[in-house]
Design a protein around this motif. Sequence first.
Motif, PDB file in Angstrom:
ATOM      1  N   MET A   8      80.105 120.765  54.515  1.00  0.00           N
ATOM      2  CA  MET A   8      79.621 119.463  54.062  1.00  0.00           C
ATOM      3  C   MET A   8      79.053 118.681  55.248  1.00  0.00           C
ATOM      4  O   MET A   8      79.693 118.559  56.275  1.00  0.00           O
ATOM      5  CB  MET A   8      80.771 118.673  53.426  1.00  0.00           C
ATOM      6  N   THR A   9      77.866 118.145  55.123  1.00  0.00           N
ATOM      7  CA  THR A   9      77.248 117.370  56.194  1.00  0.00           C
ATOM      8  C   THR A   9      77.603 115.895  56.052  1.00  0.00           C
ATOM      9  O   THR A   9      78.130 115.458  55.015  1.00  0.00           O
ATOM     10  CB  THR A   9      75.723 117.525  56.146  1.00  0.00           C
ATOM     11  N   ASN A  10      77.264 115.101  57.100  1.00  0.00           N
ATOM     12  CA  ASN A  10      77.557 113.665  57.065  1.00  0.00           C
ATOM     13  C   ASN A  10      76.857 112.967  55.918  1.00  0.00           C
ATOM     14  O   ASN A  10      77.359 112.020  55.342  1.00  0.00           O
ATOM     15  CB  ASN A  10      77.133 113.011  58.383  1.00  0.00           C
ATOM     16  N   THR A  11      75.666 113.456  55.567  1.00  0.00           N
ATOM     17  CA  THR A  11      74.893 112.799  54.512  1.00  0.00           C
ATOM     18  C   THR A  11      75.444 113.108  53.126  1.00  0.00           C
ATOM     19  O   THR A  11      75.036 112.494  52.149  1.00  0.00           O
ATOM     20  CB  THR A  11      73.415 113.233  54.586  1.00  0.00           C
ATOM     21  N   ASP A  12      76.387 114.088  53.024  1.00  0.00           N
ATOM     22  CA  ASP A  12      76.984 114.405  51.730  1.00  0.00           C
ATOM     23  C   ASP A  12      78.161 113.492  51.406  1.00  0.00           C
ATOM     24  O   ASP A  12      78.678 113.503  50.303  1.00  0.00           O
ATOM     25  CB  ASP A  12      77.480 115.864  51.712  1.00  0.00           C
ATOM     26  N   ILE A  13      78.627 112.702  52.396  1.00  0.00           N
ATOM     27  CA  ILE A  13      79.774 111.838  52.185  1.00  0.00           C
ATOM     28  C   ILE A  13      79.300 110.538  51.552  1.00  0.00           C
ATOM     29  O   ILE A  13      78.348 109.916  52.007  1.00  0.00           O
ATOM     30  CB  ILE A  13      80.472 111.539  53.535  1.00  0.00           C
ATOM     31  N   ALA A  14      79.984 110.115  50.485  1.00  0.00           N
ATOM     32  CA  ALA A  14      79.595 108.883  49.804  1.00  0.00           C
ATOM     33  C   ALA A  14      79.825 107.693  50.723  1.00  0.00           C
ATOM     34  O   ALA A  14      80.884 107.579  51.338  1.00  0.00           O
ATOM     35  CB  ALA A  14      80.421 108.716  48.523  1.00  0.00           C
ATOM     36  N   PRO A  15      78.857 106.831  50.848  1.00  0.00           N
ATOM     37  CA  PRO A  15      79.026 105.671  51.721  1.00  0.00           C
ATOM     38  C   PRO A  15      80.105 104.723  51.200  1.00  0.00           C
ATOM     39  O   PRO A  15      80.282 104.571  49.992  1.00  0.00           O
ATOM     40  CB  PRO A  15      77.642 105.011  51.700  1.00  0.00           C
ATOM     41  N   GLN A  16      80.828 104.079  52.113  1.00  0.00           N
ATOM     42  CA  GLN A  16      81.859 103.129  51.738  1.00  0.00           C
ATOM     43  C   GLN A  16      81.267 101.725  51.720  1.00  0.00           C
ATOM     44  O   GLN A  16      80.553 101.328  52.630  1.00  0.00           O
ATOM     45  CB  GLN A  16      83.018 103.184  52.733  1.00  0.00           C
ATOM     46  N   VAL A  17      81.562 100.996  50.666  1.00  0.00           N
ATOM     47  CA  VAL A  17      81.077  99.631  50.545  1.00  0.00           C
ATOM     48  C   VAL A  17      81.959  98.727  51.403  1.00  0.00           C
ATOM     49  O   VAL A  17      83.179  98.749  51.288  1.00  0.00           O
ATOM     50  CB  VAL A  17      81.100  99.164  49.083  1.00  0.00           C
ATOM     51  N   ILE A  18      81.328  97.971  52.286  1.00  0.00           N
ATOM     52  CA  ILE A  18      82.060  97.063  53.163  1.00  0.00           C
ATOM     53  C   ILE A  18      81.860  95.639  52.658  1.00  0.00           C
ATOM     54  O   ILE A  18      80.731  95.159  52.545  1.00  0.00           O
ATOM     55  CB  ILE A  18      81.569  97.190  54.616  1.00  0.00           C
ATOM     56  N   TYR A  19      82.967  94.978  52.337  1.00  0.00           N
ATOM     57  CA  TYR A  19      82.898  93.595  51.869  1.00  0.00           C
ATOM     58  C   TYR A  19      82.882  92.672  53.085  1.00  0.00           C
ATOM     59  O   TYR A  19      83.860  92.581  53.817  1.00  0.00           O
ATOM     60  CB  TYR A  19      84.102  93.283  50.975  1.00  0.00           C
ATOM     61  N   ASP A  43      71.504 108.546  57.342  1.00  0.00           N
ATOM     62  CA  ASP A  43      70.525 109.364  56.625  1.00  0.00           C
ATOM     63  C   ASP A  43      69.307 109.633  57.509  1.00  0.00           C
ATOM     64  O   ASP A  43      69.213 109.150  58.636  1.00  0.00           O
ATOM     65  CB  ASP A  43      70.118 108.692  55.308  1.00  0.00           C
ATOM     66  N   ALA A  44      68.375 110.389  56.979  1.00  0.00           N
ATOM     67  CA  ALA A  44      67.197 110.787  57.748  1.00  0.00           C
ATOM     68  C   ALA A  44      66.340 109.584  58.124  1.00  0.00           C
ATOM     69  O   ALA A  44      65.767 109.537  59.225  1.00  0.00           O
ATOM     70  CB  ALA A  44      66.376 111.795  56.946  1.00  0.00           C
ATOM     71  N   ASP A  45      66.229 108.599  57.237  1.00  0.00           N
ATOM     72  CA  ASP A  45      65.420 107.418  57.527  1.00  0.00           C
ATOM     73  C   ASP A  45      65.984 106.642  58.705  1.00  0.00           C
ATOM     74  O   ASP A  45      65.244 106.129  59.552  1.00  0.00           O
ATOM     75  CB  ASP A  45      65.338 106.505  56.295  1.00  0.00           C
ATOM     76  N   TYR A  46      67.326 106.548  58.760  1.00  0.00           N
ATOM     77  CA  TYR A  46      67.979 105.831  59.860  1.00  0.00           C
ATOM     78  C   TYR A  46      67.702 106.526  61.186  1.00  0.00           C
ATOM     79  O   TYR A  46      67.331 105.887  62.169  1.00  0.00           O
ATOM     80  CB  TYR A  46      69.482 105.771  59.588  1.00  0.00           C
ATOM     81  N   ARG A  47      67.847 107.850  61.208  1.00  0.00           N
ATOM     82  CA  ARG A  47      67.598 108.597  62.441  1.00  0.00           C
ATOM     83  C   ARG A  47      66.130 108.518  62.850  1.00  0.00           C
ATOM     84  O   ARG A  47      65.810 108.391  64.034  1.00  0.00           O
ATOM     85  CB  ARG A  47      68.019 110.066  62.250  1.00  0.00           C
ATOM     86  N   ARG A  48      65.232 108.551  61.867  1.00  0.00           N
ATOM     87  CA  ARG A  48      63.806 108.483  62.165  1.00  0.00           C
ATOM     88  C   ARG A  48      63.445 107.112  62.754  1.00  0.00           C
ATOM     89  O   ARG A  48      62.665 107.011  63.703  1.00  0.00           O
ATOM     90  CB  ARG A  48      62.998 108.737  60.901  1.00  0.00           C
ATOM     91  N   ALA A  49      64.023 106.038  62.193  1.00  0.00           N
ATOM     92  CA  ALA A  49      63.713 104.695  62.674  1.00  0.00           C
ATOM     93  C   ALA A  49      64.144 104.521  64.130  1.00  0.00           C
ATOM     94  O   ALA A  49      63.411 103.949  64.943  1.00  0.00           O
ATOM     95  CB  ALA A  49      64.397 103.656  61.787  1.00  0.00           C
ATOM     96  N   TRP A  50      65.335 105.032  64.465  1.00  0.00           N
ATOM     97  CA  TRP A  50      65.799 104.894  65.835  1.00  0.00           C
ATOM     98  C   TRP A  50      65.022 105.807  66.793  1.00  0.00           C
ATOM     99  O   TRP A  50      64.799 105.449  67.955  1.00  0.00           O
ATOM    100  CB  TRP A  50      67.290 105.182  65.923  1.00  0.00           C
TER     101      TRP A  50
END
Length: 226
Positions: A1-12, A54-61
């Motif tokens: 399982m890759t990092n992108t397969d993990i469901a994101p946690q909602v931070i309040y 995700d890929a967009d985050y890595r691409r932006a940085w």
Amino acid sequence: MTNTDIAPQVIYDCWNRIGVVGDQSCPKLARHVHCRNCEVYADAAQRNLQRPVDADYRRAWAEHFRVAADSGAQADSSALVFRVGREWLALPTQLFAAVAPHALPHALPHRSGGPLSGIVNVGGKLHPCMSLASLLGIDAADAAPVQGRHSFARLLLLQWEGQAFALPVADLHGILRYAAAAARAPAATINRGLSRFLTGVIGHADMQVGCLDAALVCHQLARALR
């Protein structure tokens, strides 16, 4: 399982809603004073650092770091920024040994008035408490309300040529790295008592920070002890 397969946690982000940036109705504020001291804030920070990317985050940085740095505005200086009255001021970071909670000085007999306010306990040691407001000709009671943040008075422990001075300040912004070449000349409207201690003014966020002449300030503080 890759990092992108993990469901994101909602931070309040309660700090933006009921905390110091929100309406300040959180019952924990009375105990913690500021959200950064709360375990909920610390847990949110930990989960935020562990969130999958995700890929967009890595691409932006990747695109961000491909851009060459502007060599014309190198941040070659570091200063501690603090407020006295309504004036935001700065002194070189290397002059400061500690930051302590605010404490009222004990007056010294026959030494009323002037920059020397008395002596104060910092970390179990007594140090002369020096008033920058008195030295610089600033009204310490004249302070504009600060929007969107709490103000906390502090004692800054400054060391110069083997002598330590405790400096009360109305608020502490923190360490600022800036380009010395970007400093501007002080405005003509600045009071003469303060302007003679300034080497320049730098803009940061919504603040105009006066860079103090460290040698002149320290010399005058030492002179006030004689």
